[in-house]
Motif scaffolding. Sequence first.
Motif, PDB file in Angstrom:
ATOM      1  N   ALA A   1     -19.453   3.822  -3.447  1.00  0.00           N
ATOM      2  CA  ALA A   1     -18.685   3.084  -4.455  1.00  0.00           C
ATOM      3  C   ALA A   1     -17.273   2.802  -3.958  1.00  0.00           C
ATOM      4  N   GLU A   2     -16.697   3.756  -3.213  1.00  0.00           N
ATOM      5  CA  GLU A   2     -15.360   3.563  -2.662  1.00  0.00           C
ATOM      6  C   GLU A   2     -15.353   2.432  -1.634  1.00  0.00           C
ATOM      7  N   LYS A   3     -16.399   2.377  -0.787  1.00  0.00           N
ATOM      8  CA  LYS A   3     -16.497   1.298   0.194  1.00  0.00           C
ATOM      9  C   LYS A   3     -16.614  -0.057  -0.496  1.00  0.00           C
ATOM     10  N   LYS A   4     -17.428  -0.096  -1.565  1.00  0.00           N
ATOM     11  CA  LYS A   4     -17.584  -1.348  -2.300  1.00  0.00           C
ATOM     12  C   LYS A   4     -16.259  -1.779  -2.923  1.00  0.00           C
ATOM     13  N   ALA A   5     -15.511  -0.813  -3.435  1.00  0.00           N
ATOM     14  CA  ALA A   5     -14.216  -1.133  -4.039  1.00  0.00           C
ATOM     15  C   ALA A   5     -13.258  -1.719  -3.004  1.00  0.00           C
ATOM     16  N   LYS A   6     -13.307  -1.178  -1.794  1.00  0.00           N
ATOM     17  CA  LYS A   6     -12.451  -1.694  -0.728  1.00  0.00           C
ATOM     18  C   LYS A   6     -12.857  -3.117  -0.335  1.00  0.00           C
ATOM     19  N   ARG A   7     -14.173  -3.371  -0.289  1.00  0.00           N
ATOM     20  CA  ARG A   7     -14.641  -4.724   0.032  1.00  0.00           C
ATOM     21  C   ARG A   7     -14.207  -5.718  -1.042  1.00  0.00           C
ATOM     22  N   ASP A   8     -14.332  -5.308  -2.307  1.00  0.00           N
ATOM     23  CA  ASP A   8     -13.929  -6.193  -3.404  1.00  0.00           C
ATOM     24  C   ASP A   8     -12.420  -6.451  -3.383  1.00  0.00           C
ATOM     25  N   ASP A   9     -11.661  -5.418  -3.037  1.00  0.00           N
ATOM     26  CA  ASP A   9     -10.212  -5.591  -2.965  1.00  0.00           C
ATOM     27  C   ASP A   9      -9.834  -6.548  -1.836  1.00  0.00           C
ATOM     28  N   LYS A  10     -10.513  -6.457  -0.691  1.00  0.00           N
ATOM     29  CA  LYS A  10     -10.247  -7.365   0.430  1.00  0.00           C
ATOM     30  C   LYS A  10     -10.615  -8.794   0.057  1.00  0.00           C
ATOM     31  N   ALA A  11     -11.748  -8.949  -0.646  1.00  0.00           N
ATOM     32  CA  ALA A  11     -12.178 -10.285  -1.066  1.00  0.00           C
ATOM     33  C   ALA A  11     -11.190 -10.909  -2.039  1.00  0.00           C
ATOM     34  N   ALA A  12     -10.522 -10.059  -2.815  1.00  0.00           N
ATOM     35  CA  ALA A  12      -9.564 -10.570  -3.810  1.00  0.00           C
ATOM     36  C   ALA A  12      -8.259 -11.014  -3.182  1.00  0.00           C
ATOM     37  N   THR A  13      -7.986 -10.603  -1.956  1.00  0.00           N
ATOM     38  CA  THR A  13      -6.677 -10.896  -1.344  1.00  0.00           C
ATOM     39  C   THR A  13      -6.774 -11.740  -0.079  1.00  0.00           C
ATOM     40  N   SER A  14      -7.939 -12.286   0.217  1.00  0.00           N
ATOM     41  CA  SER A  14      -8.067 -13.105   1.426  1.00  0.00           C
ATOM     42  C   SER A  14      -9.048 -14.249   1.205  1.00  0.00           C
ATOM     43  N   GLY A  15      -8.922 -15.263   2.058  1.00  0.00           N
ATOM     44  CA  GLY A  15      -9.874 -16.361   2.053  1.00  0.00           C
ATOM     45  C   GLY A  15      -9.643 -17.446   1.034  1.00  0.00           C
ATOM     46  N   LEU A  16      -8.547 -17.404   0.272  1.00  0.00           N
ATOM     47  CA  LEU A  16      -8.311 -18.410  -0.757  1.00  0.00           C
ATOM     48  C   LEU A  16      -7.156 -19.346  -0.399  1.00  0.00           C
ATOM     49  N   GLY A  17      -6.558 -19.168   0.749  1.00  0.00           N
ATOM     50  CA  GLY A  17      -5.456 -20.035   1.136  1.00  0.00           C
ATOM     51  C   GLY A  17      -4.167 -19.755   0.395  1.00  0.00           C
TER      52      GLY A  17
ATOM     53  N   ALA B   1      -4.266 -25.078  -5.938  1.00  0.00           N
ATOM     54  CA  ALA B   1      -3.537 -23.869  -6.307  1.00  0.00           C
ATOM     55  C   ALA B   1      -4.047 -23.297  -7.624  1.00  0.00           C
ATOM     56  N   ALA B   2      -4.327 -24.180  -8.588  1.00  0.00           N
ATOM     57  CA  ALA B   2      -4.821 -23.712  -9.883  1.00  0.00           C
ATOM     58  C   ALA B   2      -6.176 -23.029  -9.728  1.00  0.00           C
ATOM     59  N   TRP B   3      -7.079 -23.660  -8.954  1.00  0.00           N
ATOM     60  CA  TRP B   3      -8.399 -23.055  -8.759  1.00  0.00           C
ATOM     61  C   TRP B   3      -8.304 -21.752  -7.982  1.00  0.00           C
ATOM     62  N   ARG B   4      -7.488 -21.744  -6.921  1.00  0.00           N
ATOM     63  CA  ARG B   4      -7.360 -20.546  -6.100  1.00  0.00           C
ATOM     64  C   ARG B   4      -6.739 -19.398  -6.881  1.00  0.00           C
ATOM     65  N   LYS B   5      -5.781 -19.710  -7.751  1.00  0.00           N
ATOM     66  CA  LYS B   5      -5.191 -18.667  -8.595  1.00  0.00           C
ATOM     67  C   LYS B   5      -6.238 -18.100  -9.548  1.00  0.00           C
ATOM     68  N   GLN B   6      -7.054 -18.983 -10.107  1.00  0.00           N
ATOM     69  CA  GLN B   6      -8.112 -18.534 -11.018  1.00  0.00           C
ATOM     70  C   GLN B   6      -9.104 -17.643 -10.293  1.00  0.00           C
ATOM     71  N   GLU B   7      -9.483 -18.050  -9.073  1.00  0.00           N
ATOM     72  CA  GLU B   7     -10.415 -17.247  -8.289  1.00  0.00           C
ATOM     73  C   GLU B   7      -9.792 -15.914  -7.893  1.00  0.00           C
ATOM     74  N   ALA B   8      -8.502 -15.951  -7.524  1.00  0.00           N
ATOM     75  CA  ALA B   8      -7.828 -14.710  -7.153  1.00  0.00           C
ATOM     76  C   ALA B   8      -7.790 -13.744  -8.328  1.00  0.00           C
TER      77      ALA B   8
END
Length: 234
Positions: free
Chosen positions: A161-177, A106-113
Motif C-alpha cells: 500500500a505504501e508503494k502504491k501511495a508513492k506511485r500515486d503521489d508521483k503521478a499527481a506531480t508529473s506528466g501534466l506540463g 492550464a485549466a484541464w491540467r490543474k483539474q487533473e492535478a
Amino acid sequence: MTTPGIGHNNPPDPITEALSAITDLYDEAKNFADGEPIDSEAMHDTVTALRDAIHEAGKAADALRVEAKKPLDEQIAAIQDRFNPAIQPKKGMVDRAKASLAELLAAWRKQEADRKAAIAAAARLEAERIAKEAQDAIRASAGNLAAREEAEALLVEAKQAEKKAKRDDKAATSGLGLRTVWRAELVDVEKALDWCYGRDPDAFRALCQSQADTVVRAGMRMVPGFRVWEDKVV
C-alpha cells in the motif's frame, strides 16, 4: 564657352562634408578645452560661438542621418507590417492563439492535478491505516504463531500500500506540463525596506536618487532626506 569647374560631374557628398565640419570643429574645441579656464570676455565669446557652431553642425548631421536612413526605415516598416499580424509579440496571431490554448490546457491540467492529488492523498491515508493495523497486530501476536503469521501478511500488505501511495503521489506531480512558481508578496514594508537596503545599499540609494530627481524635475522643491538646490548649467 565656359569650362565646367572641378567636381562638376562629381559633386561633394553632403554627409562627408557635414562630418568633416564636425571633425574640424572638434579639433578646434580641443584647442580651447585644454584645461585652462576662460580669462577674458573675448575668449568667452569665441568659445560660445564655437559651442553654438558645433551644436548646429551636429543638428545638421543628424538631419542628414535621418534622411539617409529613411528608405531603410520605410523598408523595415513594410516588413514589420507584413509580419506583425502573424508574429508580433503578444499581439500577433501566434501569441494570441498560444495564450488562448494555454488557458485551456492550464485549466484541464490543474483539474487533473487536483484529481490525482486527491487519489494520492487517499492512498497515503490507506497506507498509513494498514501500516498501523499491521504494527498493532505484530505487537498483539506475541506467543501466538497463527496471529503472528496473519500480522506478517498484513505487514506485507502495508508495504504494498505504501508503494502504491508513492506511485500515486508521483503521478499527481508529473506528466501534466505544470511547473512550480515561487512568488514573493510584500506584507511588511518596513522590514522589506530594511532587507532591500542591507542586500544592496548602492542599488537602493540609486533608486531613491532616481525618484528624487524625477520629482525635482517635475517641480517639487522639498524632498524628505534630500537637499534640493538650483544650479546653472550651459
